[in-house]
Scaffold this active site. Structure first.
Site, short mmCIF file in Angstrom:
data_model
loop_
_atom_site.label_atom_id
_atom_site.label_comp_id
_atom_site.label_asym_id
_atom_site.label_seq_id
_atom_site.Cartn_x
_atom_site.Cartn_y
_atom_site.Cartn_z
N ASP A 167 -13.97 18.23 9.02
CA ASP A 167 -13.21 17.27 8.82
C ASP A 167 -11.79 17.79 9.50
O ASP A 167 -10.97 18.27 9.26
CB ASP A 167 -12.60 17.83 6.68
CG ASP A 167 -12.05 16.28 6.19
OD1 ASP A 167 -11.58 15.62 7.34
OD2 ASP A 167 -12.12 17.10 5.34
N GLN A 172 -18.93 6.02 -1.30
CA GLN A 172 -19.47 6.57 -2.02
C GLN A 172 -19.67 7.86 -3.31
O GLN A 172 -19.72 7.88 -4.78
CB GLN A 172 -21.52 6.47 -2.41
CG GLN A 172 -21.91 4.53 -1.47
CD GLN A 172 -21.13 4.44 -0.27
OE1 GLN A 172 -21.05 5.29 0.63
NE2 GLN A 172 -21.07 3.01 -0.19
N ASP A 174 -5.81 -4.38 6.33
CA ASP A 174 -6.77 -3.98 7.43
C ASP A 174 -7.82 -3.79 7.45
O ASP A 174 -9.34 -4.24 8.44
CB ASP A 174 -6.36 -3.17 8.35
CG ASP A 174 -6.26 -1.90 7.53
OD1 ASP A 174 -6.79 -1.83 6.00
OD2 ASP A 174 -5.91 -0.60 7.70
N ASP A 230 1.00 -0.69 -0.47
CA ASP A 230 0.30 -0.27 0.29
C ASP A 230 0.76 0.75 0.30
O ASP A 230 1.99 0.73 0.32
CB ASP A 230 -0.61 0.05 1.57
CG ASP A 230 -2.02 -0.79 0.52
OD1 ASP A 230 -2.33 -0.70 -0.17
OD2 ASP A 230 -2.86 -1.29 1.91
N LYS A 276 -15.70 19.58 -1.80
CA LYS A 276 -14.40 18.79 -1.94
C LYS A 276 -14.19 17.64 -2.19
O LYS A 276 -15.06 17.27 -2.03
CB LYS A 276 -12.77 19.81 -1.44
CG LYS A 276 -13.22 18.78 0.17
CD LYS A 276 -12.63 19.80 1.12
CE LYS A 276 -11.59 18.71 1.80
NZ LYS A 276 -13.00 18.26 3.04
N THR A 323 -18.40 10.14 2.41
CA THR A 323 -18.49 8.98 2.58
C THR A 323 -18.47 8.13 1.27
O THR A 323 -17.52 8.61 0.32
CB THR A 323 -20.48 8.71 2.39
OG1 THR A 323 -20.42 9.14 0.49
CG2 THR A 323 -20.55 9.63 3.00
N ARG A 351 -17.52 10.14 -2.59
CA ARG A 351 -15.66 10.84 -2.40
C ARG A 351 -15.89 12.20 -2.20
O ARG A 351 -15.13 12.53 -3.15
CB ARG A 351 -15.63 9.78 -3.66
CG ARG A 351 -15.40 8.11 -3.55
CD ARG A 351 -14.88 7.87 -4.35
NE ARG A 351 -13.64 8.02 -4.51
CZ ARG A 351 -12.26 7.96 -5.65
NH1 ARG A 351 -13.03 7.56 -7.21
NH2 ARG A 351 -11.43 8.18 -6.17
N ASP A 384 -10.50 -5.69 2.19
CA ASP A 384 -9.31 -6.31 1.97
C ASP A 384 -9.26 -7.53 1.98
O ASP A 384 -8.17 -8.86 1.13
CB ASP A 384 -8.08 -5.64 2.83
CG ASP A 384 -7.67 -4.60 2.87
OD1 ASP A 384 -7.43 -4.20 1.09
OD2 ASP A 384 -7.01 -4.16 3.69
#
Length: 682
Positions: free
Chosen positions: A344, A380, A518, A307, A395, A378, A382, A522
């Site tokens: 945020d 979905q 994690d 990653d 944003k 979210t 993004r 995955d």
């Protein structure tokens, strides 16, 4: 963070290992190791012969036969000791984990919600699907998933890391481990396992390794050792009639000594210890492997899926620049970006607020005092943002903002596309800011590539290991970071399906793949990978899908896991080479001593000029026993590992352990022969 390392020869462990070595003398325990079982039979046979000679029932030198018998028993004991010491070190590590398990009571809820009526039940009676409430100061009674609440959890008993972690419902931080302690607040947990199946139980069982299964390479090597033993057994058996036909029959004691010195007793005695020690070294790195097979597979890996965030880069992307769209000034963009980021709490969001403050003195504003509505990010959508005074500011990723604008009847400007490409080519991540359907510009989020990572990848490349960076960034950003980090390939805009497809593609080419993960998303890729290191901070699904768990939850650990696996394979190969090579010297010691009386020409092989036939045979047997003890530290610690190509590594090990295996016995046997002679023992 690694656990406290045990001393190689901890006194209490040595004493316990000596006791276990004696217990392992029973035939049932010896049968599991065919090579040492032959030595055990030889010890028993020579003991009986010694007793018969001492009682006068058989002719021969009872003292010499007893000395050979005694050292053969010592050989078996030393092999048992090596295995018992390795197992003892693992069990000592397991005992530290057992201390985490505590008999406790749990509050089992009658309904799956906070405040529901609860029954007090013993923790070991909880079943999969039961709902429990844990509050500050409580020990979490079972492995499970948080379905309500959030709390600070002390996981140091499991991970060794003192810093508490946050566990909360939803997302990838909902998994909790039995035996950890709640420090604050409360959690409602759904148990995910039955008694005896918890992560802690499995850790203890794996570390103790009481029922350790042999790995494929171990089985293959054992078959080779058995084949060599059978060949030498047949060869030795044919020597008696030859010597008898020559008029001077060799004694059974000498033939047994010859057989034991010729068969690969060194690696036969250390093979189990090497496997157990490999698992123990993995735990020393704070990684729990489900089996020796997983550790072995790590040594054979030739593709690493890494990653980007946290492994290749530092993982703390920071806003570095505001790039306004045509017709928009930079301060307007910064103001809108700061408003969209006020609530945020991600590192990226906080960095946008700080950059706007630093560049234009835009003070941070409170969302509630502005009577604004924050729109959270979210998976979905993004994107995230804020609704304030009829202004709708968002944003997010380029694709997400493009869809948002087109859904509102707008058009994504071409000049912003160019700015996005420019940011991506610099290795930064572009975030686009939009108000209504008007694009205001781009925020550049810059991540820092870890120092020294490029050199580590170069070492892996030398070893024939391909590195592949996995990232959700677009192709341009991914390509720039991949070039800076020095990885061989990358997968951009990665999805769980894309990861799984990539692993299958490499495996179809005959490669072994390692990866970390994690999240629940995955799990399919972890289940498919040959070496799958799940983060302890991850979900239960990820931990169950992987064949290793990193207690430190450090994705970079994958490189160390591969090193440990390769070290175990190298240790096994090096000691096998040494064991087979040192048979040559024993051949030159025993063959002339045993058969020179029948065939005087064989005296030419006595190049060590040993004192007498009896001293030569006894010296070889003593050396054969002592070399096992001298090699125990190497078996437990592993051979010195350097990242080299396969051919360079082979040459290095042949020089050190092949040539060393030839020379050391000549020196050792000669020294023992001199000592026996000087002390008048032969």
């Amino acid at each position: 963070m690694s656990r406290k390392q045990l001393a190689l020869f901890e006194p209490t462990l040595v004493v316990q290992a000596l006791k276990e070595a004696v217990k392992k003398l029973n035939p049932q325990a010896q049968w599991r190791n065919p090579v040492m079982f032959i030595v055990w039979i030889g010890s028993l046979l020579t003991t009986c012969i010694s007793i018969a000679m001492a009682s006068g029932a058989m002719p021969g030198n009872a003292l010499f036969s007893a000395a050979i018998s005694g050292w053969l028993w010592v050989t078996v004991l030393f092999a048992n000791f090596a295995e018992a010491l390795a197992e003892g070190r693992s069990k000592a590590q397991a005992n530290s984990l057992k201390g985490v398990k505590k008999t406790a009571f749990a509050r089992k809820l009658r309904e799956p919600k906070y405040g529901a009526a609860a029954d007090k039940v013993p923790a070991d009676q909880l079943r999969k699907g039961d709902i429990v409430l844990v509050e500050a100061g409580d020990i979490i009674p079972c492995d499970g998933e948080v379905i309500e609440g959030g709390a600070s959890v002390d996981e140091s008993a499991i991970t060794g890391e003192s810093a508490p972690v946050i566990r909360e419902s939803g997302g990838d931080f909902a998994s909790v481990t039995g035996g950890t302690r709640i420090l604050s607040d409360w959690l409602v947990i759904e148990c995910s396992v039955n008694p005896g199946e918890t992560f802690l139980d499995r850790m203890i069982a794996m570390v103790e390794g009481a029922q350790r299964r042999k790995t494929p390479n171990e089985i293959a090597l054992t078959i080779l050792l058995i084949a060599l033993t059978i060949v030498f057994l047949l060869a030795t058996a044919t020597l008696w009639p030859f010597s008898a036909w020559g008029g001077n029959a060799v004694s059974v004691t000498v033939l047994v000594a010859l057989l034991v010195c010729l068969i690969p007793t060194t690696i036969g005695g250390l093979l189990s210890a090497i496997g157990v020690a490999g698992m123990s070294r993995m735990l020393g790195a704070n990684v729990i492997a489900t089996s020796g097979r997983a550790v072995e597979a790590a040594g054979d890996v030739d593709v690493l899926l890494l990653d980007k965030t946290g492994t290749i880069t530092l993982g703390n992307r920071q806003a570095s620049e505001f790039i306004p769209a045509q017709g928009v000034d930079e301060k307007t963009l910064a103001d809108a970006a700061q408003l969209a980021s006020l609530a945020d709490e991600t590192p990226e969001g906080r960095s946008i607020v700080i950059l706007a403050k630093q560049r234009f003195n835009l003070r941070e504003r409170d969302v509630q005092s502005l009577h604004a509505t924050f729109v959270p990010f979210t998976a979905q959508s993004r994107m995230s943002g804020i609704n304030i005074d009829n202004r709708m500011i968002r944003k997010g990723s380029v694709d997400a903002i493009r869809r948002h604008i087109e859904a509102n009847g707008g058009h994504f400007p071409a000049d912003v596309d160019q700015k996005v490409d420019q940011v991506a080519r610099q290795g930064a991540t572009p975030l686009v800011v939009v108000e209504g359907s008007r694009v205001l510009g781009v925020i550049a989020l810059k991540d820092i590539v870890k120092g020294g990572i490029k050199e580590r990848f170069a070492q892996l490349r030398k070893m024939g290991i391909k590195t592949v960076m996995i990232t959700g960034d677009n192709r341009l950003t991914a390509a720039a970071i991949a070039a800076e980090a020095g990885v061989d390939d990358f997968l951009a805009e990665a999805t769980p399906e894309a990861k799984l497809a990539l692993i299958r593609q490499y495996q179809a080419e005959g490669r072994l793949v390692a990866m970390t993960g994690d999240g629940t998303n995955d799990a399919p890729a972890l289940a498919q990978a040959d070496v799958a290191v799940a983060m302890n901070s991850g979900t239960q699904a990820a931990k169950e899908a992987g064949n290793m768990v990193d207690l430190d939850s450090n994705p970079t650990k994958l490189i160390e896991v591969v090193h440990i696996g390769k070290q175990m394979l190298m240790t096994r190969g090096s000691l096998t080479t040494f064991s087979i090579a040192n048979d040559v010297a024993k051949y030159f010691a025993i063959i002339p001593a045993a058969f020179a009386a029948t065939y005087p020409q064989l005296n030419a092989l006595n190049i060590m000029r040993l004192h007498s036939p009896d001293s030569a045979i006894l010296s070889a047997v003593i050396f054969n026993a002592l070399i096992i003890v001298f090699l125990i530290p190497l078996a437990l610690k592993g051979v010195s590992y350097k990242p080299l190509t396969a051919s360079a590594m082979l040459r290095r090990n042949l020089w050190i352990y092949g040539l060393g295996g030839l020379l050391v016995p000549f020196i050792g046997i000669k020294v023992i022969d001199l000592l026996l002679t000087v002390c008048g023992l032969v």
